[in-house]
Motif scaffolding. Structure first.
Motif, PDB file in Angstrom:
ATOM      1  N   GLY A  23      -4.364  19.320   0.961  1.00  0.00           N
ATOM      2  CA  GLY A  23      -3.349  18.501   1.614  1.00  0.00           C
ATOM      3  C   GLY A  23      -2.868  17.379   0.719  1.00  0.00           C
ATOM      4  N   TRP A  24      -3.796  16.703   0.077  1.00  0.00           N
ATOM      5  CA  TRP A  24      -3.418  15.608  -0.809  1.00  0.00           C
ATOM      6  C   TRP A  24      -2.712  16.123  -2.066  1.00  0.00           C
ATOM      7  CZ3 TRP A  24      -2.992  11.094   1.206  1.00  0.00           C
ATOM      8  CH2 TRP A  24      -3.825  10.712   2.268  1.00  0.00           C
ATOM      9  N   GLU A  25      -3.135  17.286  -2.557  1.00  0.00           N
ATOM     10  CA  GLU A  25      -2.452  17.861  -3.714  1.00  0.00           C
ATOM     11  C   GLU A  25      -1.029  18.279  -3.350  1.00  0.00           C
ATOM     12  OE1 GLU A  25      -5.097  20.910  -5.099  1.00  0.00           O
ATOM     13  OE2 GLU A  25      -6.045  19.547  -6.548  1.00  0.00           O
ATOM     14  N   HIS A  26      -0.830  18.725  -2.101  1.00  0.00           N
ATOM     15  CA  HIS A  26       0.524  19.036  -1.636  1.00  0.00           C
ATOM     16  C   HIS A  26       1.397  17.779  -1.684  1.00  0.00           C
ATOM     17  CE1 HIS A  26       3.736  20.703   0.911  1.00  0.00           C
ATOM     18  NE2 HIS A  26       3.701  19.543   1.545  1.00  0.00           N
ATOM     19  N   ILE A  27       0.838  16.661  -1.207  1.00  0.00           N
ATOM     20  CA  ILE A  27       1.584  15.399  -1.238  1.00  0.00           C
ATOM     21  C   ILE A  27       1.895  15.003  -2.683  1.00  0.00           C
ATOM     22  CG2 ILE A  27       1.396  12.914  -0.781  1.00  0.00           C
ATOM     23  CD1 ILE A  27      -0.131  13.638   1.796  1.00  0.00           C
ATOM     24  N   LEU A  28       0.930  15.187  -3.562  1.00  0.00           N
ATOM     25  CA  LEU A  28       1.121  14.839  -4.970  1.00  0.00           C
ATOM     26  C   LEU A  28       2.195  15.721  -5.622  1.00  0.00           C
ATOM     27  CD1 LEU A  28       0.185  13.199  -7.460  1.00  0.00           C
ATOM     28  CD2 LEU A  28      -1.581  14.953  -7.824  1.00  0.00           C
ATOM     29  N   GLU A  29       2.114  17.027  -5.371  1.00  0.00           N
ATOM     30  CA  GLU A  29       3.002  17.969  -6.066  1.00  0.00           C
ATOM     31  C   GLU A  29       4.381  18.071  -5.418  1.00  0.00           C
ATOM     32  OE1 GLU A  29       0.610  21.457  -5.887  1.00  0.00           O
ATOM     33  OE2 GLU A  29      -0.950  20.628  -7.214  1.00  0.00           O
ATOM     34  N   GLU A  30       4.453  18.062  -4.105  1.00  0.00           N
ATOM     35  CA  GLU A  30       5.724  18.257  -3.410  1.00  0.00           C
ATOM     36  C   GLU A  30       6.450  16.951  -3.076  1.00  0.00           C
ATOM     37  OE1 GLU A  30       7.057  21.210  -2.988  1.00  0.00           O
ATOM     38  OE2 GLU A  30       5.312  22.124  -3.977  1.00  0.00           O
ATOM     39  N   HIS A  31       5.692  15.857  -3.031  1.00  0.00           N
ATOM     40  CA  HIS A  31       6.301  14.580  -2.609  1.00  0.00           C
ATOM     41  C   HIS A  31       6.087  13.479  -3.639  1.00  0.00           C
ATOM     42  CE1 HIS A  31       7.139  16.285   1.365  1.00  0.00           C
ATOM     43  NE2 HIS A  31       5.923  16.788   1.339  1.00  0.00           N
ATOM     44  N   GLY A  32       5.682  13.847  -4.823  1.00  0.00           N
ATOM     45  CA  GLY A  32       5.501  12.855  -5.876  1.00  0.00           C
ATOM     46  C   GLY A  32       4.412  11.844  -5.597  1.00  0.00           C
ATOM     47  N   GLY A  33       3.481  12.210  -4.724  1.00  0.00           N
ATOM     48  CA  GLY A  33       2.391  11.310  -4.379  1.00  0.00           C
ATOM     49  C   GLY A  33       2.741  10.283  -3.323  1.00  0.00           C
ATOM     50  N   ILE A  83      -7.352  11.574  -5.893  1.00  0.00           N
ATOM     51  CA  ILE A  83      -7.851  12.757  -5.176  1.00  0.00           C
ATOM     52  C   ILE A  83      -9.234  13.130  -5.674  1.00  0.00           C
ATOM     53  CG2 ILE A  83      -7.424  15.190  -4.666  1.00  0.00           C
ATOM     54  CD1 ILE A  83      -4.413  14.592  -5.019  1.00  0.00           C
ATOM     55  N   ASP A  84      -9.422  13.142  -6.986  1.00  0.00           N
ATOM     56  CA  ASP A  84     -10.734  13.469  -7.551  1.00  0.00           C
ATOM     57  C   ASP A  84     -11.797  12.492  -7.067  1.00  0.00           C
ATOM     58  OD1 ASP A  84      -9.625  15.569  -8.949  1.00  0.00           O
ATOM     59  OD2 ASP A  84      -9.429  14.450 -10.833  1.00  0.00           O
ATOM     60  N   GLU A  85     -11.455  11.217  -7.105  1.00  0.00           N
ATOM     61  CA  GLU A  85     -12.400  10.180  -6.678  1.00  0.00           C
ATOM     62  C   GLU A  85     -12.760  10.329  -5.199  1.00  0.00           C
ATOM     63  OE1 GLU A  85     -12.556   5.369  -7.146  1.00  0.00           O
ATOM     64  OE2 GLU A  85     -10.811   6.197  -6.088  1.00  0.00           O
ATOM     65  N   ALA A  86     -11.731  10.569  -4.356  1.00  0.00           N
ATOM     66  CA  ALA A  86     -11.960  10.699  -2.917  1.00  0.00           C
ATOM     67  C   ALA A  86     -12.803  11.925  -2.602  1.00  0.00           C
ATOM     68  CB  ALA A  86     -10.618  10.780  -2.182  1.00  0.00           C
ATOM     69  N   GLU A  87     -12.514  13.044  -3.265  1.00  0.00           N
ATOM     70  CA  GLU A  87     -13.285  14.263  -3.016  1.00  0.00           C
ATOM     71  C   GLU A  87     -14.756  14.068  -3.361  1.00  0.00           C
ATOM     72  OE1 GLU A  87     -12.576  18.951  -3.757  1.00  0.00           O
ATOM     73  OE2 GLU A  87     -12.630  17.721  -5.571  1.00  0.00           O
ATOM     74  N   ALA A  88     -15.027  13.464  -4.495  1.00  0.00           N
ATOM     75  CA  ALA A  88     -16.418  13.260  -4.911  1.00  0.00           C
ATOM     76  C   ALA A  88     -17.146  12.340  -3.939  1.00  0.00           C
ATOM     77  CB  ALA A  88     -16.452  12.687  -6.325  1.00  0.00           C
ATOM     78  N   LEU A  89     -16.501  11.263  -3.554  1.00  0.00           N
ATOM     79  CA  LEU A  89     -17.162  10.308  -2.660  1.00  0.00           C
ATOM     80  C   LEU A  89     -17.380  10.899  -1.271  1.00  0.00           C
ATOM     81  CD1 LEU A  89     -16.616   6.534  -2.421  1.00  0.00           C
ATOM     82  CD2 LEU A  89     -16.540   7.868  -0.309  1.00  0.00           C
ATOM     83  N   LEU A  90     -16.341  11.537  -0.716  1.00  0.00           N
ATOM     84  CA  LEU A  90     -16.453  12.066   0.638  1.00  0.00           C
ATOM     85  C   LEU A  90     -17.468  13.193   0.724  1.00  0.00           C
ATOM     86  CD1 LEU A  90     -12.683  11.971   1.657  1.00  0.00           C
ATOM     87  CD2 LEU A  90     -14.515  10.521   2.567  1.00  0.00           C
ATOM     88  N   HIS A  91     -17.511  14.058  -0.284  1.00  0.00           N
ATOM     89  CA  HIS A  91     -18.515  15.129  -0.283  1.00  0.00           C
ATOM     90  C   HIS A  91     -19.919  14.548  -0.346  1.00  0.00           C
ATOM     91  CE1 HIS A  91     -15.672  18.625  -1.663  1.00  0.00           C
ATOM     92  NE2 HIS A  91     -15.440  18.221  -0.427  1.00  0.00           N
ATOM     93  N   ALA A  92     -20.121  13.552  -1.200  1.00  0.00           N
ATOM     94  CA  ALA A  92     -21.434  12.913  -1.285  1.00  0.00           C
ATOM     95  C   ALA A  92     -21.785  12.190   0.013  1.00  0.00           C
ATOM     96  CB  ALA A  92     -21.455  11.933  -2.452  1.00  0.00           C
ATOM     97  N   HIS A  93     -20.760  11.776   0.739  1.00  0.00           N
ATOM     98  CA  HIS A  93     -20.915  11.050   2.005  1.00  0.00           C
ATOM     99  C   HIS A  93     -21.210  12.001   3.170  1.00  0.00           C
ATOM    100  CE1 HIS A  93     -20.329   7.814   4.839  1.00  0.00           C
ATOM    101  NE2 HIS A  93     -19.147   8.214   5.278  1.00  0.00           N
ATOM    102  N   TYR A 149       0.773  -1.242   0.000  1.00  0.00           N
ATOM    103  CA  TYR A 149       0.000   0.000   0.000  1.00  0.00           C
ATOM    104  C   TYR A 149       0.808   1.297   0.000  1.00  0.00           C
ATOM    105  CZ  TYR A 149      -4.037  -2.957   0.957  1.00  0.00           C
ATOM    106  OH  TYR A 149      -5.018  -3.915   0.867  1.00  0.00           O
ATOM    107  N   LEU A 150       2.038   1.295   0.484  1.00  0.00           N
ATOM    108  CA  LEU A 150       2.736   2.563   0.704  1.00  0.00           C
ATOM    109  C   LEU A 150       3.859   2.872  -0.281  1.00  0.00           C
ATOM    110  CD1 LEU A 150       3.004   2.774   4.604  1.00  0.00           C
ATOM    111  CD2 LEU A 150       1.115   3.427   3.096  1.00  0.00           C
ATOM    112  N   LEU A 151       4.169   1.959  -1.168  1.00  0.00           N
ATOM    113  CA  LEU A 151       5.273   2.209  -2.094  1.00  0.00           C
ATOM    114  C   LEU A 151       4.811   2.818  -3.414  1.00  0.00           C
ATOM    115  CD1 LEU A 151       7.518  -0.949  -1.575  1.00  0.00           C
ATOM    116  CD2 LEU A 151       7.487   1.220  -0.320  1.00  0.00           C
ATOM    117  N   ALA A 152       3.506   2.773  -3.685  1.00  0.00           N
ATOM    118  CA  ALA A 152       2.962   3.365  -4.921  1.00  0.00           C
ATOM    119  C   ALA A 152       2.395   4.740  -4.599  1.00  0.00           C
ATOM    120  CB  ALA A 152       1.880   2.466  -5.508  1.00  0.00           C
ATOM    121  N   PRO A 153       2.637   5.748  -5.449  1.00  0.00           N
ATOM    122  CA  PRO A 153       2.144   7.105  -5.171  1.00  0.00           C
ATOM    123  C   PRO A 153       0.637   7.229  -5.398  1.00  0.00           C
ATOM    124  CG  PRO A 153       3.217   7.033  -7.313  1.00  0.00           C
ATOM    125  CD  PRO A 153       3.432   5.688  -6.687  1.00  0.00           C
ATOM    126  N   ILE A 154       0.036   8.166  -4.678  1.00  0.00           N
ATOM    127  CA  ILE A 154      -1.352   8.522  -4.987  1.00  0.00           C
ATOM    128  C   ILE A 154      -1.350   9.333  -6.276  1.00  0.00           C
ATOM    129  CG2 ILE A 154      -2.051   8.508  -2.563  1.00  0.00           C
ATOM    130  CD1 ILE A 154      -2.043  11.645  -2.816  1.00  0.00           C
TER     131      ILE A 154
END
Length: 460
Positions: A82-92, A64-74, A54-59
């Motif tokens: 925060g997740w975009e920061h991880i994606l952009e600054e830490h390669g996911g 992020i798009d999928e999580a945002e849509a699901l969580l908002h609907a939830h 689970y932790l060696l592959a980047p997000i």
């Protein structure tokens, strides 16, 4: 929708927690321990499998798009920034450090076994976000490995008392649990965890996991064995033919074959088939025929089956005064086997001067499924937070639940002057060795453990 979206591998309420920390928060440190339970110690195992899976592959942006849509609907917020920061600054890849005791280490309860902290101050919320996935991924294989090891200690004690050696111990508890597990991943993790202690299994997925995550070329073994359908397919009147076919197909010098024998009448099978029409073939089969009696009260069934087989095929008395069947025949009991029934069976055998070497146990649901997180009171808790550059303790201490009191501060695990494990504050470590070693940092596995190393540490 991706089932492997790490952002969604979480409890719902975690999605709102990034808004709940104090201003100035930069780092959060959490730890895992077993707060109590039915066993005195726990085998630390399963972390490397979780990291690799689970932790060696980047997000990804899609995650992020999928999580945002699901969580908002939830009905929840999503920390998109925060997740975009991880994606952009830490390669996911997750900016976290995980330190832990070496896998296979047997740690007394109430001690820290794992500690994690974010490595980027913008991601202070990430440490506890991982709790759901990390706890679930480790409590289960740890609990299976711990229970399996405790049973190994029981069997070893009876072998020491009633057998000439412990040579057979690695194959005395066979994993029958695959079909009773709640999922393929459960069977993989649990089957692999059992193999930390024993080498007998019918859970093929456990072998796959041990090879994939810990480099074990072949972690366990099995033998040809009958099931009820392959016996009853011959019909009741041809039961002896069904057994004879098992010998024809699988018996031979140095070989083992197991035959379930209670499809109709176990006593008739022992007395008139195995001990009657097939007696000479059993004696001369060249290897070992393993009779599986199964149905009925396991204590009574095992001791009665052994008494009848000893009367028919004879037995020898070992150096400790206990009776042993000839090498060409043994039994395996796979019904009603648990950590509670095994010592009852072995004690009843001992009282009748039957050596524990006569029997192997097959354990199913009790081994891989009838377990929960409370068996070892497994928990992950935040213990320290860094606010405006200063670390401060975080802890819970419920008046109504003192057993849930958590540890404070950043922690270390050491051995004291008596070589006992002890959890201390990190700032008090001094020149002592911290047994918590960095295993994962910022998307990289820092320390790889082999299955042989795990087994060696867990050895009784």
């Amino acid at each position: 929708m991706s089932e492997h979206n790490l952002i969604l591998n979480v409890d719902s309420y975690k999605a709102s927690h990034y808004l709940q920390y104090p201003p100035g928060a930069g780092y959060v440190s959490s730890y895992i321990e077993c707060r109590g339970g039915v066993f005195p110690e726990a085998v630390f195992f399963g972390l490397q499998a979780f990291i690799k899976q689970y932790l060696l592959a980047p997000i990804s942006a899609a995650d992020i798009d999928e999580a945002e849509a699901l969580l908002h609907a939830h009905g929840l917020p999503c920390h998109r920034a925060g997740w975009e920061h991880i994606l952009e600054e830490h390669g996911g890849l997750l900016p976290l450090e995980i330190s832990a005791v070496p896998e296979g280490t047997v740690v007394p309860l109430h001690n820290v076994m794992l500690q994690l902290v974010n490595t980027c101050p913008a991601c202070f919320w990430l440490t506890s976000y991982l709790e759901t996935a990390l706890v679930r991924a480790t409590w289960y294989p740890m609990t299976v490995a711990t229970q399996s090891r405790e049973i190994k200690k029981i069997i070893a004690r009876y072998l020491e008392e009633t057998a000439d050696s412990l040579d057979g111990l690695p194959f005395k508890l066979h994993d029958f649990g695959s079909r009773g597990a709640s999922s393929l991943e459960t069977a993989m993790l649990g089957g692999m965890a059992h193999l930390v202690n024993f080498q007998g299994t019918d859970t093929v997925s456990g072998l796959v996991a041990a090879r994939k995550y810990y480099g074990a070329e072949m972690a366990g073994y099995s033998i040809p064995a009958a099931e009820h359908s392959t016996i009853t397919a011959w019909g009741r009147e041809r039961e002896a033919d069904a057994y004879a076919n098992m010998l024809e197909q699988f018996a031979g010098t140095g070989k083992l074959v197991a035959v379930v024998s209670d499809s109709y009448d176990i006593w008739n099978a022992i007395e008139n088939i195995w001990g009657g029409v097939l007696k000479d073939r059993v004696i001369k089969n060249g290897g070992t025929v393993v009779i599986r009696p199964d149905s009925g009260d396991p204590v009574k069934i095992v001791i009665e089956s052994l008494e009848r087989l000893m009367r028919i095929f004879g037995c020898t008395e070992n150096s400790k005064g206990y009776r042993l069947l000839p090498e060409f025949i043994r039994i395996i009991q796979g019904d009603g086997i648990s950590r509670r029934s095994i010592p009852k069976i072995l004690q009843a055998m001992k009282e009748r001067k039957q050596s524990a070497d006569n029997v192997t146990f097959g354990m199913g649901g009790e081994l891989l499924q009838k377990l929960d997180r409370d068996l070892l009171s497994f928990a992950m808790k935040a213990s320290a937070i860094r606010i405006d550059g200063h670390w401060q303790d975080v802890y819970k201490d419920p008046v109504t639940g003192p057993e849930k009191k958590s540890k404070r501060g950043r922690l270390a695990l050491v051995r004291d002057a008596n070589n006992k494990f002890r959890t201390i504050a990190l700032e008090k470590l001094g020149d002592r060795e911290n047994l918590l070693r960095p295993v994962y940092r910022d998307g990289q596995l820092l320390l790889e453990t082999t299955f042989d190393e795990v087994r060696a540490r867990a050895e009784i």
